[in-house]
Design a protein around this motif. Structure first.
Motif, short mmCIF file in Angstrom:
data_model
loop_
_atom_site.label_atom_id
_atom_site.label_comp_id
_atom_site.label_asym_id
_atom_site.label_seq_id
_atom_site.Cartn_x
_atom_site.Cartn_y
_atom_site.Cartn_z
N THR A 94 0.99 -1.10 0.02
CA THR A 94 0.03 0.05 0.21
C THR A 94 0.63 1.23 0.16
O THR A 94 0.56 1.80 -0.38
CB THR A 94 -1.16 -0.11 1.11
N ALA A 95 2.12 1.18 0.88
CA ALA A 95 2.72 2.42 0.83
C ALA A 95 3.95 2.60 -0.21
O ALA A 95 4.51 2.90 0.11
CB ALA A 95 3.09 2.77 2.31
N GLY A 96 4.46 1.65 -0.57
CA GLY A 96 4.79 1.65 -2.19
C GLY A 96 6.53 1.00 -1.32
O GLY A 96 7.66 1.73 -2.30
N ILE A 97 7.21 0.79 -0.36
CA ILE A 97 7.86 0.15 -0.07
C ILE A 97 7.91 -1.42 0.34
O ILE A 97 7.40 -2.01 -0.23
CB ILE A 97 8.28 1.14 1.48
N LEU A 98 9.24 -1.76 0.62
CA LEU A 98 9.70 -3.09 0.95
C LEU A 98 9.73 -3.82 1.55
O LEU A 98 10.06 -3.75 3.20
CB LEU A 98 11.24 -3.35 0.25
N PRO A 99 9.00 -5.45 1.77
CA PRO A 99 8.92 -6.33 3.27
C PRO A 99 9.84 -7.32 3.18
O PRO A 99 10.02 -7.51 1.65
CB PRO A 99 7.38 -6.74 2.88
N TYR A 100 9.95 -7.59 4.20
CA TYR A 100 11.41 -8.51 4.49
C TYR A 100 10.59 -9.89 5.95
O TYR A 100 10.74 -9.43 6.83
CB TYR A 100 12.65 -8.20 4.88
N TYR A 101 11.14 -11.21 5.20
CA TYR A 101 11.37 -11.40 6.61
C TYR A 101 12.27 -11.23 6.83
O TYR A 101 14.14 -11.09 6.29
CB TYR A 101 11.79 -12.68 5.88
#
Length: 352
Positions: free
Chosen positions: A238-245
């Motif tokens: 939604t925010a245009g940022i990156l998810p990481y485990y």
């Protein structure tokens, strides 16, 4: 709440203009090292070219009496750092610690032009990001840093998960989020002492069959982190940022590590933490699409032409939605190929 009109305005006179879009740079593994350890610092020139992100850890795993040494060690590494494909990050101490202000003050003054991202632990709400945002703007202006330092938050508390959407949208500095399973488990009162990964007690079992023994009922281990990770991925998207485990703590279980990383990859994460050199290759393999997957995606995009309508390929229907999926895979392959000659050769794609 900041006005949308002012969201991209610098928060301090003389601070650099905030980025309007977070650039995607390959970050399949965020490799942690302890800068207070002289032997680890000596290995940096050899390890750095093998990873996408090298992170100097100042927080957990650094004892209280080694905090100053860790900060000084990271500054030493940063001063010798030459920008290239590998990014230099740091995880500073938490906002409620006595070391946070010293961390950001010293790092901004000494190596602010070398750092790409500052990872902030135990973020619980947008107010934490607002504080860091303003402070970094003041330090950037004071020191003369020309590129805004980006912020990466770790989800490590129940309150942080409850506020994940507002955290992601709190600042144009937000680069991404990582799941912090160990602290989150403690905060939630979860009954697991593992650092990431599943638990054999968290399972579902097939229904009983009359006349058969319970031992014949099949059980399936479930993923403790699926809900949180999926919610985090949606908030980041939604925010245009990156998810990481985050971390997988059982270094002796490479199969379990690979499974957990692959689950995260399939859900939409772009990378994971590597705590030991043995996990670097796992993350690199898992968060890079398979050549066969890239070839299939290229075939679908080619045969779909302008991307409208529908076609049958090998008995499977492909339409505009599958083209979009395939373009995600192809763009990732191109981004990775630009920095990895081996993958470029395996994919055979134009990187321009």
């Amino acid at each position: 709440m900041r006005s949308p009109r002012d969201f991209f305005a610098p928060l301090a006179l003389g601070a650099p203009q905030p980025l309007h879009e977070i650039p995607f740079r390959p970050s399949r593994m965020i490799h942690f090292f302890d800068p207070s350890n002289e032997r680890m610092r000596a290995k940096v020139p050899d390890i750095a070219p093998t990873v996408d992100v090298l992170l100097g850890n100042l927080e957990d795993a650094v004892s209280a009496d080694s905090k100053d040494a860790a900060r000084a060690g990271l500054i030493e590494v940063g001063k010798a750092w030459e920008r290239g494909h590998t990014q230099l990050w740091t995880r500073v101490n938490s906002l409620d610690s006595p070391w946070f202000l010293d961390d950001v003050w010293a790092l901004c003054h000494e190596i602010g032009d070398k750092l790409d991202v500052i990872m902030v632990p135990k973020v619980e709400g947008p107010e934490d990001i607002h504080y860091v945002d303003r402070l970094l703007a003041q330090l950037e202006a004071r020191v003369g840093i020309e590129q805004p330092l980006l912020v990466h938050a770790i989800l490590e508390t129940a309150r942080g998960v409850a506020n994940v959407e507002s955290i992601c949208l709190a600042s144009p500095r937000m680069q991404g989020l990582s799941l912090g399973p160990a602290d989150l488990a403690a905060d939630r009162r979860m009954k697991t002492t593992r650092v990431g990964g599943g638990h054999p007690g968290y399972l579902v079992r097939t229904d009983p069959v009359p006349g058969t023994d319970d031992d014949a009922r099949t059980a399936f281990q479930q993923d403790l982190w699926h809900y949180t990770l999926a919610r985090m991925v949606d908030a980041c998207g939604t925010a245009g940022i990156l998810p990481y485990y985050g971390p997988f703590g059982d270094i002796a279980d490479p199969v379990g590590c690979e499974d957990q990383f692959r689950n995260a990859y399939l859900l939409g994460c772009v990378g994971a933490w590597s705590l030991h050199p043995s996990q670097i290759a796992i993350a690199k393999r898992v968060f890079s699409p398979e050549p066969a997957e890239v070839a299939w995606a290229q075939r679908v995009v080619t045969e779909m032409g302008d991307g409208t309508g529908a076609v049958m390929i090998d008995g499977k229907m492909q339409d505009d939605a599958t083209v979009k999926q395939c373009r995600v895979v192809l763009q990732l392959a191109r981004d990775l190929s630009a920095a990895d000659p081996e993958l470029a050769a395996a994919y055979g794609l134009e990187t321009a």
